[in-house]
Write a protein that holds these residues in place. Structure first.
Motif, PDB file in Angstrom:
ATOM      1  N   PRO A 132       5.053  11.122  -3.898  1.00  0.00           N
ATOM      2  CA  PRO A 132       5.814   9.922  -3.539  1.00  0.00           C
ATOM      3  C   PRO A 132       7.302  10.152  -3.744  1.00  0.00           C
ATOM      4  O   PRO A 132       7.723  11.075  -4.438  1.00  0.00           O
ATOM      5  CB  PRO A 132       5.282   8.864  -4.508  1.00  0.00           C
ATOM      6  CG  PRO A 132       4.779   9.640  -5.681  1.00  0.00           C
ATOM      7  CD  PRO A 132       4.276  10.942  -5.137  1.00  0.00           C
TER       8      PRO A 132
ATOM      9  N   MET B 116       4.771   8.748   4.286  1.00  0.00           N
ATOM     10  CA  MET B 116       4.988   7.410   4.821  1.00  0.00           C
ATOM     11  C   MET B 116       6.472   7.069   4.765  1.00  0.00           C
ATOM     12  O   MET B 116       7.283   7.810   4.235  1.00  0.00           O
ATOM     13  CB  MET B 116       4.163   6.393   4.041  1.00  0.00           C
ATOM     14  CG  MET B 116       2.672   6.681   4.030  1.00  0.00           C
ATOM     15  SD  MET B 116       1.936   6.649   5.677  1.00  0.00           S
ATOM     16  CE  MET B 116       1.967   4.888   6.008  1.00  0.00           C
TER      17      MET B 116
ATOM     18  N   GLY C 267       0.825  -1.200   0.000  1.00  0.00           N
ATOM     19  CA  GLY C 267       0.000   0.000   0.000  1.00  0.00           C
ATOM     20  C   GLY C 267       0.856   1.244   0.000  1.00  0.00           C
ATOM     21  O   GLY C 267       1.033   1.885  -1.031  1.00  0.00           O
ATOM     22  N   TRP C 268       1.441   1.569   1.137  1.00  0.00           N
ATOM     23  CA  TRP C 268       2.289   2.757   1.250  1.00  0.00           C
ATOM     24  C   TRP C 268       3.647   2.570   0.582  1.00  0.00           C
ATOM     25  O   TRP C 268       4.337   3.538   0.261  1.00  0.00           O
ATOM     26  CB  TRP C 268       2.513   3.122   2.721  1.00  0.00           C
ATOM     27  CG  TRP C 268       3.259   2.073   3.496  1.00  0.00           C
ATOM     28  CD1 TRP C 268       2.736   0.999   4.132  1.00  0.00           C
ATOM     29  CD2 TRP C 268       4.682   1.996   3.696  1.00  0.00           C
ATOM     30  NE1 TRP C 268       3.725   0.246   4.721  1.00  0.00           N
ATOM     31  CE2 TRP C 268       4.926   0.845   4.483  1.00  0.00           C
ATOM     32  CE3 TRP C 268       5.755   2.793   3.309  1.00  0.00           C
ATOM     33  CZ2 TRP C 268       6.205   0.464   4.873  1.00  0.00           C
ATOM     34  CZ3 TRP C 268       7.036   2.420   3.698  1.00  0.00           C
ATOM     35  CH2 TRP C 268       7.244   1.266   4.469  1.00  0.00           C
ATOM     36  N   LEU C 269       4.036   1.298   0.357  1.00  0.00           N
ATOM     37  CA  LEU C 269       5.326   0.964  -0.251  1.00  0.00           C
ATOM     38  C   LEU C 269       5.118   0.027  -1.426  1.00  0.00           C
ATOM     39  O   LEU C 269       4.510  -1.034  -1.288  1.00  0.00           O
ATOM     40  CB  LEU C 269       6.236   0.292   0.777  1.00  0.00           C
ATOM     41  CG  LEU C 269       7.531  -0.345   0.256  1.00  0.00           C
ATOM     42  CD1 LEU C 269       8.467   0.707  -0.319  1.00  0.00           C
ATOM     43  CD2 LEU C 269       8.228  -1.145   1.351  1.00  0.00           C
TER      44      LEU C 269
ATOM     45  N   ASN D 206       9.312   9.630   3.907  1.00  0.00           N
ATOM     46  CA  ASN D 206       9.089  10.552   2.806  1.00  0.00           C
ATOM     47  C   ASN D 206       8.906  11.958   3.362  1.00  0.00           C
ATOM     48  O   ASN D 206       8.042  12.200   4.204  1.00  0.00           O
ATOM     49  CB  ASN D 206       7.854  10.113   2.014  1.00  0.00           C
ATOM     50  CG  ASN D 206       7.670  10.909   0.732  1.00  0.00           C
ATOM     51  OD1 ASN D 206       8.235  11.985   0.555  1.00  0.00           O
ATOM     52  ND2 ASN D 206       6.867  10.373  -0.172  1.00  0.00           N
TER      53      ASN D 206
ATOM     54  N   VAL E 110       7.735   5.132  -2.164  1.00  0.00           N
ATOM     55  CA  VAL E 110       7.108   5.320  -0.860  1.00  0.00           C
ATOM     56  C   VAL E 110       6.064   6.432  -0.968  1.00  0.00           C
ATOM     57  O   VAL E 110       6.338   7.515  -1.489  1.00  0.00           O
ATOM     58  CB  VAL E 110       8.154   5.680   0.211  1.00  0.00           C
ATOM     59  CG1 VAL E 110       7.495   5.892   1.572  1.00  0.00           C
ATOM     60  CG2 VAL E 110       9.219   4.598   0.294  1.00  0.00           C
ATOM     61  N   ALA E 111       4.867   6.166  -0.444  1.00  0.00           N
ATOM     62  CA  ALA E 111       3.761   7.107  -0.520  1.00  0.00           C
ATOM     63  C   ALA E 111       4.047   8.378   0.279  1.00  0.00           C
ATOM     64  O   ALA E 111       4.881   8.372   1.197  1.00  0.00           O
ATOM     65  CB  ALA E 111       2.485   6.441  -0.005  1.00  0.00           C
TER      66      ALA E 111
END
Length: 238
Positions: free
Chosen positions: A112, A53, A17-19, A106, A49-50
């Motif tokens: 991102p 995050m 998801g975030w990665l 991040n 990476v989002a």
């Protein structure tokens, strides 16, 4: 001469998801007994990476860690007291040694970040942890493959270095160029990873994010096409 091809689409995949991650070697949820490492090169992760995050505070030991952001910026904090931002165009090194904790988040809440995270098995265990980073551009010469990280015993005062007989080399090519890469040791190999563009290594054509390992040779022919960026890691094979 022996060669191992690693096309981009054969890499492991991590979707958290975030990665979003692509693994050149076995890592996290990806295990491939034929892709454990290349010599002392243990990890080459291609991560996105989002916004906001990242990797919360976590420990490492006895690993040489290199981070190269490709787009965006990363907030770094570690148990050695280092704190700052690593941006695209920077290269960060960290010797985990006898133990260190760090976080990499991040720096943007909107965009991102993409980065390469690379781990090298050290030649000396339980060293004192250390950290360093530099801007890449001043280290480079256009249309050449240039060392940006060296072994400790081969480095000058201003060089980035690691506790291993490893050379990280980067090349940025605006025009087609053929280079003969001469290895520093007959027991080394090189891992060629195409960041962008097209590279021909010993008659094997590689496109964006493809890679090849070459060993049991003293030199390797590398032709980079125009508008190409390439990472070349020379590493002991055992």
């Amino acid at each position: 001469m022996k060669k191992i091809l690693h096309p981009s689409n054969t890499r492991g995949v991590g979707d958290f998801g975030w990665l979003q991650a692509r693994y050149s070697f076995s890592f996290a949820n990806y295990f491939n007994p034929e892709r454990l490492q290349f010599g002392m090169l243990r990890v080459l992760n291609d991560d996105t990476v989002a916004p906001g995050m990242g990797f919360g505070r976590h420990p490492h030991d006895n690993m040489e860690i290199v981070t190269i952001p490709q787009k965006g910026a990363l907030k770094h904090r570690d148990s050695m007291g280092n704190e700052g931002v690593i941006e695209a165009g920077d290269i960060q090194i960290m010797s985990a040694g006898k133990g260190v904790e760090h976080s990499e988040i991040n720096a943007s809440a909107k965009e991102p970040i993409s980065l390469f995270q690379i781990w090298v098995i050290p030649e000396t265990r339980d060293v004192e942890p250390r950290y360093d980073q530099k801007k890449i551009a001043p280290l480079l010469t256009e249309n050449e493959i240039v060392p940006v990280v060296k072994p400790k015993d081969k480095a000058d005062d201003n060089d980035l270095w690691l506790h291993q007989q490893v050379w990280f080399n980067l090349g940025t090519f605006s025009e087609e160029t053929t280079t003969t890469y001469n290895l520093h040791n007959k027991n080394h190999g090189i891992y060629v990873f195409v960041i962008d563009g097209t590279v021909v290594v010993e008659d094997e054509t590689l496109e964006r994010r493809d890679a090849i390992g070459v060993y049991e040779t003293e030199s390797v022919s590398i032709t980079a096409k125009a508008n190409t960026d390439v990472l070349v890691i020379e590493i002991p094979m055992q």
